[in-house]
Scaffold this active site. Structure first.
Site, PDB file in Angstrom:
ATOM      1  N   MET A 116       0.809  -1.169   0.208  1.00 47.97           N
ATOM      2  CA  MET A 116      -0.029   0.014   0.046  1.00 47.97           C
ATOM      3  C   MET A 116       0.876   1.265  -0.079  1.00 47.97           C
ATOM      4  O   MET A 116       0.533   2.252  -0.570  1.00 47.97           O
ATOM      5  CB  MET A 116      -0.923   0.014   1.153  1.00 47.97           C
ATOM      6  CG  MET A 116      -1.885  -1.145   1.298  1.00 47.97           C
ATOM      7  SD  MET A 116      -2.930  -1.447  -0.010  1.00 47.97           S
ATOM      8  CE  MET A 116      -4.072  -0.148   0.144  1.00 47.97           C
ATOM      9  N   SER A 178       7.456  -0.999   8.105  1.00 51.42           N
ATOM     10  CA  SER A 178       6.799  -1.233   6.832  1.00 51.42           C
ATOM     11  C   SER A 178       7.738  -1.591   5.554  1.00 51.42           C
ATOM     12  O   SER A 178       8.765  -0.996   5.480  1.00 51.42           O
ATOM     13  CB  SER A 178       5.950  -0.144   6.395  1.00 51.42           C
ATOM     14  OG  SER A 178       5.371  -0.341   5.050  1.00 51.42           O
ATOM     15  N   GLY A 271      -0.394 -12.615   7.765  1.00 53.22           N
ATOM     16  CA  GLY A 271      -1.247 -13.845   7.942  1.00 53.22           C
ATOM     17  C   GLY A 271      -0.688 -15.115   8.515  1.00 53.22           C
ATOM     18  O   GLY A 271       0.369 -14.894   9.006  1.00 53.22           O
TER      19      GLY A 271
END
Length: 344
Positions: A116, A178, A271
């Site tokens: 993103m 990030s 995840g």
């Protein structure tokens, strides 16, 4: 009620582009927060108060930053039973982030890849959104740097954001991990991190004097760290008396998803595949910091047992993101119930 419906909702959302589904979910959460619908439909979550970083958490299961980057859906999210909410990452100026497509599901691995790039409306709009929320629980505000700010000036962005969000935060998270902002992870290096944390702690003290309250600071770190790097980060956290650390962000590793569709997309993998790496960093951190720096564990939680494993590794609290996308509000309740039973 909503928990039983969520698999149907997810099936519809997963037919959409991942980012389009994300935006639709945010719109629905915003509407649910305004109407109170989210609380009416969400499963009941037991209170299991914890005191961490000098703050009281209704239960130890929080929402990780990244889902609500602009702090526009706080009330809707809070109604789902989270013990605390973290929103952001926010930067000083609005920025669009990286070009689309930039979010990819890997359902065979219960995973997501995103690049993103800290897309957000900027800290001024962020603060307005936070102020407009009715939620009065524990709220973390996650800050970062603009993509076009040279890494040598990164501290300026963090200090500016800290000053703007400080009056409205229960705690502030400093995101240096990030993988989607160029060179950002360089700030995890010993010299760079030492200088950044020194500047932030100095600013924190001046803001505490100004506002009459000390807002804890937490550092969010990557899972892609060797033993020496973890020790260096731990030493720096202790030296500057940082109040918390969040372990971990997304991983650059693709070992667990090789051969799957989208596995070769650039970005951070979150995840189930990051679960073990995150736990290993938590264990190493705990060995280095003891009880002096509380750890918030995040990465790959899909069940109450997964949440408990984070605490067993050394975390005091946990956060959900990708597991919440795949399992919905039922996961919040399951994790909170599992941790409440363990504490009883």
């Amino acid at each position: 009620m909503f928990s039983s419906l969520y698999p149907l909702v997810r099936a519809q959302l997963f037919r959409m582009d991942a980012e389009d589904a994300h935006h639709l979910t945010l719109r629905l959460l915003r509407a649910a927060g305004r109407t109170g619908l989210a609380g009416a439909l969400a499963p009941r979550v037991p209170d299991s108060p914890r005191t961490v970083m000098g703050l009281t958490f209704r239960n130890p299961v929080g929402l990780a930053a990244g889902l609500d980057k602009d702090g526009a859906c706080i009330d809707g999210l809070a109604a789902l039973g989270f013990g605390f909410i973290e929103v952001g990452t926010v930067t000083p100026r609005a920025q669009p982030g990286n070009p689309r497509p930039r979010m990819f599901r890997l359902p065979q691995a219960d995973a997501v890849i995103n690049r993103m790039g800290f897309n957000n409306a900027g800290v001024d709009q962020f603060v307005k959104n936070v102020q407009a929320a009715r939620y009065r629980g524990t709220l973390g505000l996650n800050i970062g740097k603009n993509a076009d700010t040279p890494i040598e000036r990164a501290a300026d962005d963090y200090l500016y954001c800290l000053e703007r969000v400080y009056p409205f935060a229960s705690y502030v998270t400093v995101n240096i991990s990030s993988p989607n902002t160029k060179n950002l992870r360089q700030l995890q290096g010993a010299g760079e991190l030492d200088a950044l944390l020194a500047a932030l702690k100095d600013k924190q003290q001046r803001l505490a004097d100004l506002h009459g309250k000390l807002v804890p600071l937490a550092l969010k770190i990557a899972p892609d760290l060797d033993d020496e790097q973890v020790k260096s980060i731990a030493d720096t956290l202790l030296r500057h008396q940082f109040e918390g650390v969040i372990a971990t962000n997304t991983t650059l590793s693709r070992t667990a998803v090789q051969g799957l569709p989208h596995a070769d997309e650039a970005g951070g993998l979150s995840g189930r595949p990051v679960f073990d790496a995150s736990n290993e960093v938590i264990r190493k951190l705990r060995a280095e910091v003891g009880g002096d720096v509380p750890i918030i564990g995040v990465g790959g939680i899909f069940s109450g047992a997964d949440a408990q494993a984070k605490l067993d590794a050394g975390a005091s609290l946990v956060q959900l993101y990708t597991g919440f996308i795949y399992r919905g509000p039922a996961l919040v309740a399951e994790c909170a119930q599992a941790l409440a039973m363990r504490a009883a």
